[in-house]
Scaffold this motif. Structure first.
Motif, short mmCIF file in Angstrom:
data_model
loop_
_atom_site.label_atom_id
_atom_site.label_comp_id
_atom_site.label_asym_id
_atom_site.label_seq_id
_atom_site.Cartn_x
_atom_site.Cartn_y
_atom_site.Cartn_z
N ALA A 168 17.59 -12.16 -22.39
CA ALA A 168 16.62 -13.17 -22.82
C ALA A 168 16.94 -14.55 -22.25
CB ALA A 168 16.58 -13.24 -24.34
N ASP A 169 18.12 -14.68 -21.63
CA ASP A 169 18.58 -15.96 -21.09
C ASP A 169 18.52 -17.06 -22.15
OD1 ASP A 169 19.62 -17.76 -19.28
OD2 ASP A 169 17.68 -18.25 -18.38
N CYS A 170 19.13 -16.80 -23.30
CA CYS A 170 19.22 -17.79 -24.37
C CYS A 170 20.69 -18.07 -24.64
CB CYS A 170 18.51 -17.31 -25.62
SG CYS A 170 19.18 -15.79 -26.36
N MET A 171 20.95 -18.95 -25.59
CA MET A 171 22.31 -19.37 -25.92
C MET A 171 22.70 -18.84 -27.30
SD MET A 171 23.27 -21.07 -23.23
CE MET A 171 24.69 -22.06 -23.73
N LEU A 172 23.99 -18.94 -27.60
CA LEU A 172 24.51 -18.43 -28.87
C LEU A 172 25.02 -19.57 -29.74
CD1 LEU A 172 25.40 -15.97 -30.63
CD2 LEU A 172 27.61 -16.08 -29.45
N LEU A 173 24.63 -19.53 -31.00
CA LEU A 173 25.28 -20.34 -32.03
C LEU A 173 26.31 -19.42 -32.66
CD1 LEU A 173 23.50 -22.52 -34.79
CD2 LEU A 173 25.83 -21.64 -34.89
N LEU A 174 27.56 -19.60 -32.32
CA LEU A 174 28.63 -18.70 -32.75
C LEU A 174 29.14 -19.14 -34.12
CD1 LEU A 174 30.41 -16.28 -31.74
CD2 LEU A 174 32.10 -18.01 -31.07
N ASP A 175 28.84 -18.35 -35.13
CA ASP A 175 29.31 -18.65 -36.48
C ASP A 175 30.61 -17.89 -36.72
OD1 ASP A 175 29.71 -18.62 -39.37
OD2 ASP A 175 27.68 -19.43 -39.52
N ILE A 176 31.72 -18.64 -36.76
CA ILE A 176 33.04 -18.02 -36.91
C ILE A 176 33.20 -17.40 -38.29
CG2 ILE A 176 35.53 -18.41 -36.78
CD1 ILE A 176 34.16 -18.81 -34.12
N ASN A 177 32.70 -18.07 -39.32
CA ASN A 177 32.79 -17.51 -40.66
C ASN A 177 32.01 -16.20 -40.76
OD1 ASN A 177 33.63 -17.84 -43.57
ND2 ASN A 177 31.41 -17.78 -43.84
N ASN A 178 30.83 -16.16 -40.11
CA ASN A 178 30.03 -14.93 -40.13
C ASN A 178 30.77 -13.78 -39.44
OD1 ASN A 178 28.05 -16.27 -41.47
ND2 ASN A 178 26.58 -16.31 -39.79
N ILE A 179 31.48 -14.10 -38.36
CA ILE A 179 32.29 -13.07 -37.71
C ILE A 179 33.34 -12.53 -38.67
CG2 ILE A 179 34.04 -12.68 -35.92
CD1 ILE A 179 32.45 -14.45 -34.07
N TYR A 180 34.02 -13.43 -39.35
CA TYR A 180 35.05 -13.03 -40.32
C TYR A 180 34.45 -12.14 -41.41
CZ TYR A 180 38.92 -13.62 -43.69
OH TYR A 180 39.95 -13.40 -44.57
N VAL A 181 33.31 -12.58 -41.96
CA VAL A 181 32.65 -11.82 -43.04
C VAL A 181 32.22 -10.45 -42.54
CG1 VAL A 181 30.56 -11.75 -44.47
CG2 VAL A 181 31.91 -13.87 -44.31
N THR A 182 31.54 -10.41 -41.40
CA THR A 182 31.04 -9.14 -40.86
C THR A 182 32.18 -8.17 -40.56
OG1 THR A 182 29.05 -10.15 -39.92
CG2 THR A 182 29.81 -8.11 -38.90
N CYS A 183 33.23 -8.69 -39.96
CA CYS A 183 34.34 -7.81 -39.59
C CYS A 183 35.06 -7.27 -40.82
CB CYS A 183 35.31 -8.56 -38.67
SG CYS A 183 34.65 -8.84 -37.01
N PHE A 184 35.20 -8.07 -41.86
CA PHE A 184 35.79 -7.56 -43.09
C PHE A 184 34.91 -6.48 -43.70
CE2 PHE A 184 36.34 -7.32 -47.65
CZ PHE A 184 37.72 -7.32 -47.81
N ASN A 185 33.61 -6.74 -43.78
CA ASN A 185 32.68 -5.81 -44.42
C ASN A 185 32.57 -4.49 -43.67
OD1 ASN A 185 32.17 -7.76 -46.37
ND2 ASN A 185 30.27 -8.46 -45.42
N HIS A 186 32.81 -4.50 -42.35
CA HIS A 186 32.59 -3.30 -41.55
C HIS A 186 33.83 -2.84 -40.79
CE1 HIS A 186 28.46 -3.62 -42.71
NE2 HIS A 186 28.26 -4.73 -42.05
N ASN A 187 34.99 -3.32 -41.24
CA ASN A 187 36.27 -2.81 -40.71
C ASN A 187 36.40 -3.01 -39.20
OD1 ASN A 187 36.64 -1.82 -43.37
ND2 ASN A 187 35.56 0.07 -42.82
N LEU A 188 36.16 -4.25 -38.76
CA LEU A 188 36.22 -4.57 -37.34
C LEU A 188 37.29 -5.62 -37.08
CD1 LEU A 188 32.36 -4.85 -36.77
CD2 LEU A 188 33.81 -2.91 -36.17
N ASP A 189 37.61 -5.81 -35.82
CA ASP A 189 38.63 -6.78 -35.41
C ASP A 189 37.94 -8.06 -34.94
OD1 ASP A 189 40.69 -8.25 -34.38
OD2 ASP A 189 41.39 -6.73 -32.98
N PRO A 190 38.08 -9.18 -35.67
CA PRO A 190 37.41 -10.43 -35.27
C PRO A 190 37.82 -10.91 -33.88
CG PRO A 190 38.26 -10.61 -37.52
CD PRO A 190 38.81 -9.34 -36.94
#
Length: 524
Positions: A168-190
């Motif tokens: 899509a040639d767009c940019m990312l707003l990287l939410d670090i807290n969301n990464i932490y939350v998602t990885c905890f909830n789904h057993n992933l490595d941040p």
């Protein structure tokens, strides 16, 4: 299309801090982020505040209703309003979320998870392209806090996001807290998540607080940033380079001095804490990373219909949600079911305090829940939905429907445009004959309801009980052709006599002109 400038460290511009920002112009913050929807439907004091802030600081727009991941087409009236605000404000950039808010024109006013499938990805790429072409700029999309996994997922989250950014040639707003939350909830490595994101696509970073609920974490934006999240942030800056960074704090909002202190914590963050790793033997996302499964999967639209139906009707999910040993499918979906109802409930309670007191808390809460269950929102923003609750009470034959109507009107006053008003000094300089020919009208931030006058000043609405003469006098001045005709109306209704009419007029003007309720005519 535009590039993303480096601005430094920012904060969310929240109404609780407006006076601090306007009066002190703090140097400890470099820029501000607004919630786009809070300023899209208002010409009142909020827009005046934003204009003043924009004169001193860079401002960026962050939306919650673009619903770029929905199967529905883009809401063009919403996109038009977004562009109008952007054209007026000239923000450094515009962002929203990799999510959807509803389907079939229903809006949950929540950030719902998208299926990580090729069909979903292709659909989003087309919609991002449409939005960017319409706005004439690249947008930033934020990685979500994710509480549920679709069994149909064939891509993990970071691969889905990488492909979306590239195609899509767009940019990312990287939410670090969301990464932490998602990885905890789904057993992933941040760390793996962050490593996978291309640095050149990161335009901004979000940080926020969260709440731990045992087997899952909720992104709440109501407390200080967790130390582990700060460590992930420090790692991100060390590996991706300095990025625009801001703190979100949207409920239980503290004093502005606390926000500045929190921003100092972010500036001083370092990798003094070890990076967390929540991954287990094999995550569901990794197990499903198999494009050959595509022919066995429900359609993109079917998944969204299933999800929305379960949220609105409070039903348990089917096998389209991935069950986990420590976080069941029903528990995952319940996060969204609860958040949907709580957000609407809290917003309605906040706008109808007197109606709730008159009705009684328990009975009133039942009425709110009935409204939510039977009347899903179809609006891009919450305000029309909240105001619709007053009509619901009228249809329910509530004895306090009039009070609810009044409170809805009070909320609407806050969004009315500020205007230049008549002053007593201007009145005093007029010849009596010219005064009688003067046409005055009540301003948009003023409302007469019964024998009560409501006047909005900034975000505060003041009320004043009126005598019959005051009420009829203000109505007459507002409605009649000129003040002379207004006096004649008062005389005909026996509220004044021929001998004291001018005295009555002078008393009215001396009492109410200083309140700033009369709009200054263009030609004075």
């Amino acid at each position: 299309m535009n590039s993303i400038p480096y601005l430094g460290y920012g904060l969310g511009l929240r109404s609780q801090h407006w006076e601090d920002v306007l009066n002190n112009q703090p140097c400890g913050v470099d820029w501000f982020e607004i919630i786009s929807e809070n300023f899209m439907l208002t010409n009142g004091y909020p827009q005046q505040v934003l204009k003043k802030v924009r004169a001193s600081y860079p401002v960026v727009m962050h939306g919650v209703s673009l619903s770029i991941g929905s199967h529905d087409p883009i809401d063009m009236p919403y996109l038009k309003s977004l562009k109008q605000l952007a054209d007026w404000l000239e923000p450094a950039w515009i962002s929203d979320h990799i999510c959807w808010t509803g389907i079939n024109r229903i809006n949950s006013h929540d950030l719902l998870p998208v299926p990580y499938t090729e069909a979903s990805l292709a659909h989003m790429v087309n919609k991002v392209d449409q939005v960017q072409n319409y706005l004439g700029r690249k947008i930033l999309l934020e990685n979500p806090s994710n509480y549920m996994e679709f069994s149909a997922n064939t891509l993990n989250e970071w691969d889905f996001i990488k492909q979306l950014l590239t195609r899509a040639d767009c940019m990312l707003l990287l939410d670090i807290n969301n990464i932490y939350v998602t990885c905890f909830n789904h057993n992933l490595d941040p760390k793996c998540y962050i490593d996978a994101i291309p640095a050149t696509r990161i335009g901004q970073v979000h940080l926020a607080g969260h709440e731990h609920h045992g087997n899952h974490i909720i992104d709440t934006h109501n407390t200080h940033i967790n130390e582990d999240v700060l460590a992930l942030y420090a790692y991100t800056m060390a590996t991706k380079g300095c990025k625009n960074t801001m703190i979100e704090w949207d409920s239980d909002i503290p004093a502005f001095s606390t926000m500045l202190s929190e921003l100092d914590r972010v500036r001083d963050s370092s990798e003094k804490y070890p990076l967390v790793n929540f991954s287990r033997e094999k995550s569901v996302l990794e197990a499903n990373h198999n494009p050959d499964r595509a022919h066995d999967l429900p359609s993109f639209k079917e998944l969204m219909n299933n999800f929305q139906s379960c949220v609105l009707d409070n039903k348990n999910p089917g096998d389209w949600v991935s069950d986990k040993d420590n976080f069941s499918a029903a528990e995952q979906l319940n996060v969204y079911q609860y958040a949907y109802r709580k957000r609407l409930f809290d917003a309605i309670v906040e706008d109808y305090p007197q109606t709730r007191e008159l009705t009684g808390g328990t009975e009133f809460d039942i009425l709110i829940r009935t409204y939510i269950e039977h009347t899903p929102s179809t609006y891009a923003t919450l305000e029309p939905y909240i105001q619709g609750f007053a009509d619901f009470l009228k249809h329910q034959l509530s004895p306090h429907a009039e009070m609810a109507k009044t409170e809805a009107m009070i909320s609407e006053l806050r969004n009315q445009p500020q205007t230049k008003t008549v002053t007593l000094e201007m009145i005093a300089q007029m010849e009596p004959a010219n005064l009688l020919n003067l046409k005055l009208r009540l301003g948009p931030m003023t409302k007469l309801a019964g024998n009560t006058l409501y006047v909005c000043d900034k975000l505060q609405v003041y009320r004043q009980e009126l005598t019959d003469l005051e009420n009829e006098g203000l109505q007459s001045i507002d409605q009649e052709r000129n003040i002379g005709d207004a006096l004649q109306r008062l005389y005909e209704r026996e509220l004044c006599t021929a001998s004291n009419a001018l005295t009555a007029l002078q008393t009215l003007l001396k009492e109410f002109v200083p309140k700033g309720i009369f709009v200054r005519p263009e030609k004075w």
